[in-house]
Design a protein around this motif. Sequence first.
Motif, PDB file in Angstrom:
ATOM      1  N   VAL A   1      41.972  43.880  38.663  1.00 37.35           N
ATOM      2  CA  VAL A   1      41.365  43.628  37.352  1.00 37.35           C
ATOM      3  C   VAL A   1      39.886  43.248  37.462  1.00 37.35           C
ATOM      4  N   PRO A   2      39.505  42.271  38.289  1.00 35.52           N
ATOM      5  CA  PRO A   2      38.063  42.006  38.418  1.00 35.52           C
ATOM      6  C   PRO A   2      37.303  43.201  38.960  1.00 35.52           C
ATOM      7  N   ALA A   3      37.954  43.998  39.805  1.00 37.59           N
ATOM      8  CA  ALA A   3      37.297  45.189  40.349  1.00 37.59           C
ATOM      9  C   ALA A   3      36.969  46.179  39.238  1.00 37.59           C
ATOM     10  N   ILE A   4      37.916  46.417  38.347  1.00 35.87           N
ATOM     11  CA  ILE A   4      37.669  47.397  37.289  1.00 35.87           C
ATOM     12  C   ILE A   4      36.693  46.848  36.252  1.00 35.87           C
ATOM     13  N   ILE A   5      36.736  45.538  35.974  1.00 37.51           N
ATOM     14  CA  ILE A   5      35.780  44.944  35.042  1.00 37.51           C
ATOM     15  C   ILE A   5      34.360  45.070  35.593  1.00 37.51           C
ATOM     16  N   ALA A   6      34.176  44.728  36.864  1.00 36.10           N
ATOM     17  CA  ALA A   6      32.853  44.845  37.476  1.00 36.10           C
ATOM     18  C   ALA A   6      32.400  46.295  37.542  1.00 36.10           C
ATOM     19  N   THR A   7      33.329  47.210  37.794  1.00 31.15           N
ATOM     20  CA  THR A   7      32.984  48.640  37.849  1.00 31.15           C
ATOM     21  C   THR A   7      32.529  49.140  36.492  1.00 31.15           C
ATOM     22  N   ILE A   8      33.193  48.696  35.434  1.00 29.48           N
ATOM     23  CA  ILE A   8      32.802  49.094  34.080  1.00 29.48           C
ATOM     24  C   ILE A   8      31.392  48.612  33.768  1.00 29.48           C
TER      25      ILE A   8
END
Length: 284
Positions: free
Chosen positions: A154-161
Amino acid sequence: MDPDLLQFSPGAYLAPAVDWLNKNFHPFFDAVTKLIEAVLGGIEAVLLYPPPYATIAVAALLAAFFVSVRVSVVTAISLVFCLLAGFWTASMQTLALVTVAVIISVSIAFPLGILASRYKKFEAGIRPVLDIMQTVPPWVYLIPAVMIFSLGRVPAIIATIVYGIPPMLRLTTLAFNQVPKDLLELGHATGTSPRSILFKIEIPSATPTLLVGLNQCILLSLAMVVLAGLVGAGGLGAEVTRGLTRMEMGLGLRAGLSIVAVAILLDRVSRGVLQRRQRPGKAA
């Protein structure tokens, strides 16, 4: 004068704010976490449930039907490489994460880019924000994301966005600013509605630059996924991190080339789909 008085630490102000968010909006963040995990889990289940060669065959057939035979061949080669490299599961996890991140990034950046092209004050206001977002080292985005959502995907996808929005937003604004004025004037003169002007004149004219923005969004998202391997996001980023920590050049190289294969796959398919929509009846 005490040198400490001249020092400025943003973290001293941001950390309490993050703590306050965690304390007061935990149910919201928990719901976001469950939603993202459910979406990613569903996509991964669809990709990983069939045997790898069945998934490759279906993907190639869909690419041939919706895009072109050439893109179908590229799709098959990219997926076969990921399988032969020994990273099939990790590649599908990365493909799911990047696909979701890019879709959300484009969904946010595209309308904001249109607004920025319409209203110059809005463009001037967001330009410094975009400059900061693109200048800050990408791994810095992982820090607040991990503080709020803990370790994992989840933090990975938030940061990627967050990292993928600026290039798409900038190039969307540029694309619509470059639409020939005579075409817009012709549309207004013939009484065409603003909606029709947008979809029949502006978007087709802006498509080449929009494709560049989409390409940059995909590439930067994949770069962020590699860094996200540091926070337990899994996928190919974790394999690159493992190769680095173990000093295994072969492992890191295979994982890196698999990321390249995923990047080529996403770029060719997305580009082909958009070009096909702009030119119905022709192969991309």
